[in-house]
Design a protein around this motif. Structure first.
Motif, mmCIF file in Angstrom:
data_model
loop_
_atom_site.group_PDB
_atom_site.id
_atom_site.type_symbol
_atom_site.label_atom_id
_atom_site.label_comp_id
_atom_site.label_asym_id
_atom_site.label_seq_id
_atom_site.Cartn_x
_atom_site.Cartn_y
_atom_site.Cartn_z
ATOM 1 N N ASN B 122 17.238 -31.764 -39.251
ATOM 2 C CA ASN B 122 17.373 -33.221 -39.248
ATOM 3 C C ASN B 122 16.684 -33.862 -40.436
ATOM 4 O O ASN B 122 17.200 -34.808 -41.018
ATOM 5 N N ILE B 123 15.518 -33.327 -40.791
ATOM 6 C CA ILE B 123 14.800 -33.908 -41.931
ATOM 7 C C ILE B 123 15.608 -33.688 -43.213
ATOM 8 O O ILE B 123 15.827 -34.618 -43.996
ATOM 9 N N ILE B 128 18.988 -35.717 -47.564
ATOM 10 C CA ILE B 128 20.225 -35.693 -48.351
ATOM 11 C C ILE B 128 21.086 -36.922 -48.055
ATOM 12 O O ILE B 128 21.666 -37.518 -48.954
ATOM 13 N N GLY B 129 21.125 -37.278 -46.778
ATOM 14 C CA GLY B 129 22.070 -38.314 -46.366
ATOM 15 C C GLY B 129 21.684 -39.719 -46.799
ATOM 16 O O GLY B 129 22.553 -40.488 -47.225
ATOM 17 N N VAL B 130 20.392 -40.070 -46.730
ATOM 18 C CA VAL B 130 19.999 -41.455 -47.007
ATOM 19 C C VAL B 130 20.334 -41.880 -48.439
ATOM 20 O O VAL B 130 20.999 -42.901 -48.630
ATOM 21 N N PRO B 131 19.909 -41.121 -49.464
ATOM 22 C CA PRO B 131 20.228 -41.579 -50.826
ATOM 23 C C PRO B 131 21.731 -41.685 -51.073
ATOM 24 O O PRO B 131 22.195 -42.685 -51.647
ATOM 25 N N ILE B 132 22.489 -40.681 -50.606
ATOM 26 C CA ILE B 132 23.931 -40.713 -50.853
ATOM 27 C C ILE B 132 24.562 -41.891 -50.107
ATOM 28 O O ILE B 132 25.349 -42.649 -50.670
ATOM 29 N N GLY B 133 24.175 -42.024 -48.848
ATOM 30 C CA GLY B 133 24.744 -43.111 -48.044
ATOM 31 C C GLY B 133 24.426 -44.470 -48.627
ATOM 32 O O GLY B 133 25.312 -45.308 -48.821
ATOM 33 N N LEU B 134 23.122 -44.693 -48.957
ATOM 34 C CA LEU B 134 22.728 -45.979 -49.525
ATOM 35 C C LEU B 134 23.430 -46.199 -50.861
ATOM 36 O O LEU B 134 23.925 -47.285 -51.142
ATOM 37 N N LYS B 199 18.785 -21.976 -47.754
ATOM 38 C CA LYS B 199 20.203 -21.827 -48.069
ATOM 39 C C LYS B 199 21.030 -21.614 -46.801
ATOM 40 O O LYS B 199 22.119 -22.161 -46.659
ATOM 41 N N SER B 200 20.478 -20.821 -45.894
ATOM 42 C CA SER B 200 21.252 -20.541 -44.685
ATOM 43 C C SER B 200 21.322 -21.756 -43.774
ATOM 44 O O SER B 200 22.179 -21.829 -42.907
ATOM 45 N N MET B 201 20.388 -22.704 -43.974
ATOM 46 C CA MET B 201 20.429 -23.922 -43.158
ATOM 47 C C MET B 201 21.420 -24.940 -43.714
ATOM 48 O O MET B 201 21.880 -25.818 -43.007
ATOM 49 N N LEU B 202 21.728 -24.816 -45.005
ATOM 50 C CA LEU B 202 22.459 -25.892 -45.671
ATOM 51 C C LEU B 202 23.798 -26.253 -45.045
ATOM 52 O O LEU B 202 24.087 -27.443 -44.910
ATOM 53 N N PRO B 203 24.659 -25.282 -44.661
ATOM 54 C CA PRO B 203 25.930 -25.700 -44.073
ATOM 55 C C PRO B 203 25.750 -26.599 -42.858
ATOM 56 O O PRO B 203 26.451 -27.611 -42.727
ATOM 57 N N ALA B 204 24.786 -26.248 -42.013
ATOM 58 C CA ALA B 204 24.531 -27.092 -40.842
ATOM 59 C C ALA B 204 24.052 -28.474 -41.275
ATOM 60 O O ALA B 204 24.455 -29.496 -40.714
ATOM 61 N N VAL B 205 23.192 -28.486 -42.318
ATOM 62 C CA VAL B 205 22.676 -29.765 -42.801
ATOM 63 C C VAL B 205 23.819 -30.636 -43.317
ATOM 64 O O VAL B 205 23.907 -31.826 -43.012
ATOM 65 N N PHE B 206 24.729 -30.023 -44.067
ATOM 66 C CA PHE B 206 25.873 -30.788 -44.583
ATOM 67 C C PHE B 206 26.703 -31.350 -43.440
ATOM 68 O O PHE B 206 27.054 -32.526 -43.427
ATOM 69 N N SER B 274 22.934 -32.878 -32.255
ATOM 70 C CA SER B 274 23.325 -31.736 -33.065
ATOM 71 C C SER B 274 23.614 -30.495 -32.243
ATOM 72 O O SER B 274 23.594 -29.396 -32.757
ATOM 73 N N LEU B 275 23.852 -30.677 -30.934
ATOM 74 C CA LEU B 275 24.130 -29.514 -30.087
ATOM 75 C C LEU B 275 25.290 -28.679 -30.628
ATOM 76 O O LEU B 275 25.199 -27.465 -30.744
ATOM 77 N N VAL B 276 26.383 -29.384 -30.979
ATOM 78 C CA VAL B 276 27.576 -28.682 -31.461
ATOM 79 C C VAL B 276 27.268 -27.965 -32.766
ATOM 80 O O VAL B 276 27.595 -26.784 -32.944
ATOM 81 N N ILE B 277 26.606 -28.680 -33.676
ATOM 82 C CA ILE B 277 26.285 -28.087 -34.973
ATOM 83 C C ILE B 277 25.372 -26.884 -34.788
ATOM 84 O O ILE B 277 25.557 -25.835 -35.405
ATOM 85 N N GLU B 278 24.379 -27.051 -33.911
ATOM 86 C CA GLU B 278 23.444 -25.939 -33.694
ATOM 87 C C GLU B 278 24.164 -24.728 -33.147
ATOM 88 O O GLU B 278 23.874 -23.594 -33.517
ATOM 89 N N LYS B 279 25.145 -24.971 -32.266
ATOM 90 C CA LYS B 279 25.860 -23.825 -31.706
ATOM 91 C C LYS B 279 26.748 -23.183 -32.777
ATOM 92 O O LYS B 279 26.791 -21.971 -32.918
ATOM 93 N N MET B 280 27.442 -24.036 -33.536
ATOM 94 C CA MET B 280 28.417 -23.489 -34.475
ATOM 95 C C MET B 280 27.746 -22.659 -35.562
ATOM 96 O O MET B 280 28.250 -21.635 -35.984
#
Lengths: 519, 336
Positions: B122-123, B128-134, B199-206, B274-280
């Motif tokens: 989540n962090i 990543i999300g805040v700067p891009i979104g703003l 790196k392995s966390m990144l897809p979930a983060v995206f 993030s239940l779905v993301i965590e599972k996937m």
């Protein structure tokens, strides 16, 4: 003066203030525009929303009509045609939507597939075109319908053996192909594989090629007079099997069935055998394997399942939305109309219910009602959490309108509370309620997809399936067969997108304060 | 002083709601049969005796071999008393009963062990999300009604409407499988701060941040374009500020009043979403533990995690209201 008492003032006592015509209100020349008509007009101005509405209608029609356009049912599954690629006959000659997948395999796997095409004319290697990559791998488009090939040797009863021969004679389609001598087969565990491309040398199997590099298939042969010609086969023979003479000058035939206990062991091409089975045995109207959207790893037809799942989802969502709207409207009306203490208590109740995460509601229900059907559990869960939004929408509208002059006027004229609530105030809330209904339907389908994916509920039972079940099935074989998830995902994405646009358009259309601002 | 009372009142109401929900949860959970699974080489009696020690069961029933096969349950209110006593006196939230990996382990320890991946994802997603979104929102607001604005709008609508499950599928298929940039699953182990783990966390983060990017962008665009048309912006320009200066010093600050709380609440809310993301993406986080505890009917885990998700949801709800109250005293949501 004589005093007279009158019940009513007599008519003749009145006189016109102004002589001449009675003055009437002039009738309006223009047509009145009702609230809903106006909303519709403004909705039509929003192009995105109109397109979204058309897409929604299309999706609903798909859900309603598609199950009748196909011979497959939700219950149908096939153990061999699994993860079959989507195929549309219109695209048969292109390399898109043609039931083929890109394959890059080693030589043995390739030659096995190539041999099927050579033997049956069902080209597994599409158009017999292949490339050899730098790593020595064979790259080609594999037809997933034909690549099942012969599967394993199949043991069938004598009556079925006869019936297949009869079918072959009637239709001219070759189902059975010459079989292979037991000692010519490779060693265990490969001896069950009926796809032949090899010759056995010692304990090694290698592709059987003649000097031009063409495949030669080592069928079991028998000579006519040898007394071994007893495979009971009297039907179509493959090309070249015309009683040719072997090197000893004897007339020779291929053997199609090996006598085993319980019937015959045959090599049947599964594609044709499938057709035979459905046309002759099961008579379920299926005339050939043809899966528009492909099949799942469980061999189910995705097209049928998706349409049925969508139909179920739509009906379910509409039913839940209707119940939610009914309860929410009454709850919100009472709480908003009476206000004060009643409102405070009712608000606390709905506040608390609203704060329970949906996932907890559904799991508690699921755990406590384990034996009940999943549909009922899902219905209760959506109902428990869904009506609150409707109630608060209605309540807001009631707060807005209940102190307006026209309500006061109606009250002065003696309208009852019930009449005031539902005849005078409620219609004002209807537009917003309809909008939230439209937005609730996709969110319900989305929740169902998520819950199915998380494995909390499972709607797949009997003749019912759901979009979520299909997406879950697709994700589990994403790396080997990505197309399984493709169509359900497209469906879901289109649905969410169009409902969002549609709902936004509806919201703007029903919001009178935006009138005229669009220009 | 008024603010202090306001915050106290909102917190009090929240705690009350929380208590009611948890009470209902507890009652419903305690109505269910107890599932005690003992794996090979384990003694189910130990688990039963531990349950008795916690005050959940009494009067064991034995089979011929002397193994406990069942027990009577203590009245639910008594169980609740013991449950709360254990939590408040010893910080003990119960123990695992039927989840094979965590049998007889304290629930809280397992929870604390599972929390870092969830929070980290989540962090990262917020970072990543805040700067891009703003950024997208600001560009769209400044270039309002141009093709750039239209394009950003289309992206926002697409990202909001596409279900996260479909987005995650696309990311998993293209980035993890087709292009092979990232591993299909998150690395195991507890070393969270090295490159391969990141790196392995990144897809979930995206997958997680795409939705929030759209949310931030839409919010920023709406707020900023409203502020940009205010009178004080005109004043700022007339007193000689450049367009950039006026935008950043006046418009941005004012719109941040509304945007900042929404970021805060989004961050909290996403913890539970993030239940779905965590599972996937096979993240060994809280969501996975929650799903496992449901399937195995491990009730102490279920209670703790339900409480966690419930609290997260409630906090996300009031954090916006309270921070509004601090930032802009005119807004007191829920106050008279």
């Amino acid at each position: 003066m004589e005093a007279k008492t009158y019940e009513n003032i007599p008519k003749e006592k009145f006189q016109f203030a102004k002589k001449g015509d009675l003055s009437h209100d002039t009738k309006l020349d223009t047509k009145p525009v009702s609230y809903f008509h106006d909303a519709f007009r403004r909705f039509c101005k929003n192009k995105g929303a109109v397109v979204a509405a058309i897409i929604i209608i299309f999706l609903i029609l798909f859900a309603l009509i598609a199950p009748f356009c196909t011979e497959y049912t939700v219950k149908y599954y096939d153990s061999q045609f699994t993860t079959t690629a989507p195929k549309c006959k219109l695209f048969a000659n292109t390399s898109f939507w043609d039931g083929c997948v890109e394959e890059e395999t080693d030589y043995i796997y390739f030659i096995e597939k190539y041999a099927i095409g050579k033997e049956t004319g069902h080209l597994v290697v599409k158009n017999n075109k292949y490339e050899i990559t730098d790593e020595g791998l064979y790259k080609y488009r594999k037809d997933t319908y034909y690549s099942v090939g012969f599967g394993n040797y199949k043991t069938i009863t004598e009556s079925e053996y006869k019936s297949i021969q009869k079918y072959q004679n009637e239709t001219g389609r070759q189902v059975l192909y010459p079989t292979v001598r037991l000692k010519e087969r490779p060693s265990v565990p490969f001896d069950r594989n009926a796809n032949i491309y090899y010759k056995v040398k010692g304990n090694k199997t290698e592709p059987a090629l003649d000097k031009d590099g063409e495949l030669v298939l080592n069928y079991w042969t028998t000579t006519a007079g040898a007394g071994r010609y007893d495979d009971g086969y009297d039907s179509l023979r493959i090309e070249g099997d015309d009683g040719f003479t072997d090197e000893n000058g004897k007339q020779t035939f291929y053997v199609y069935g090996r006598v085993v206990s319980g019937g015959y062991e045959v090599r049947a091409e599964y594609y044709e055998y499938y057709i035979y089975q459905h046309v002759v045995q099961e008579k379920d109207g299926i005339t050939e394997p043809y899966f528009l959207f492909g099949t799942t790893a469980g061999g189910k037809d995705i097209f049928t399942c998706l349409a049925s799942g969508a139909r179920f989802s739509f009906l379910f969502a509409i039913a839940v939305a209707a119940v939610n709207m009914f309860v929410g409207a009454i709850y919100g009306a009472v709480s908003g109309y009476y206000g004060g203490k009643i409102d405070l208590i009712m608000e606390r109740i709905s506040d608390i219910l609203n704060a329970v995460p949906f996932i907890i509601v559904i799991t508690l229900l699921k755990l406590n009602m384990g034996s009940a059907s999943n549909i009922l559990i899902l219905f209760i869960a959506f109902f428990l959490t869904g009506w609150i939004g409707m109630a608060s929408t209605t309540r807001m509208q009631f707060y807005r309108y209940k102190n307006q002059e026209y309500v006061l006027a109606a009250r002065t004229l003696g309208a009852s509370d019930k009449r005031l609530m539902f005849k005078h105030i409620f219609p004002n809330a209807l537009g917003t309620l309809v909008t939230s209904c439209a937005l609730v339907i996709p969110s319900m389908i989305y929740s169902e997809v998520n819950l199915s994916y998380l494995g909390i509920i499972n709607l797949e039972a009997g003749s019912i399936t759901s979009v979520g079940t299909l997406i879950t099935a697709g994700q589990s074989c994403l790396s080997s067969a990505p197309f399984v998830a493709l169509f359900p995902s497209i469906f879901l994405a289109l649905l969410m997108l169009s409902f969002n646009l549609f709902g936004n358009g509806l919201r703007d259309a029903f919001n009178p304060s935006l009138r005229g601002s669009e220009g | 002083m008024y603010m202090f009372k306001y915050v106290l009142k909102r917190l009090g109401l929240m705690l009350m709601t929380f208590a009611v929900i948890m009470l209902v949860c507890f009652t419903l959970i305690k109505l269910l049969p107890i599932v005690v699974n003992a794996g090979a080489g384990e003694d189910a009696n130990i688990t039963w005796l531990k349950l008795e020690a916690r005050g959940y069961v009494c009067n064991f029933r034995y089979d011929e071999a002397g193994n406990i096969i069942g027990a009577d349950r203590v009245p639910i209110m008594t169980q609740l008393f013991y449950y709360l006593k254990n939590i408040f006196l010893y910080g003990d939230f119960g123990m695992g009963v039927s989840l094979p990996e965590y049998r007889n382990q304290p629930v809280w320890d397992v929870f604390a062990e599972k929390l870092p991946p969830t929070v980290l994802i989540n962090i990262y997603s917020t970072i990543i999300g805040v700067p891009i979104g703003l950024g997208l929102g600001i560009i769209a607001a400044l270039k309002k009604n141009t093709w750039i604005d239209q394009l950003i709008n289309i992206i926002i609508i697409l990202l909001i409407s596409l279900p996260s499950i479909v987005l995650a599928l696309i990311i998993q298929y293209y980035f993890c499988y087709k292009l092979d940039w990232f591993p299909l699953m998150m690395d195991s182990g507890f070393a969270y701060f090295n490159w391969s783990m990141f790196k392995s966390m990144l897809p979930a983060v995206f997958a997680l941040c795409l939705g929030s990017i759209a949310g931030y962008a839409r919010y920023t665009r709406a707020e900023l374009s409203e502020v940009l048309t205010s009178e004080f912006m005109l004043l700022a320009r007339t007193k000689g500020l450049t367009r950039g200066q006026a935008t950043f010093r006046h418009a941005m600050r004012n719109s941040m009043v509304v945007i900042f709380p929404s970021i805060l609440s989004e961050f909290i809310a996403v913890l539970s979403g993030s239940l779905v993301i965590e599972k996937m993406f096979s993240i060994p986080g809280v969501g996975r533990l929650y799903l496992d505890s449901i399937n195995a009917q491990d009730y102490d885990f279920f209670m703790l995690l339900s409480g966690f998700y419930c609290l997260v949801g409630l906090l996300a709800g009031i954090v916006v209201d309270i921070s509004y109250g601090f930032i802009d005293p005119r807004i007191r949501m829920g106050a008279k």
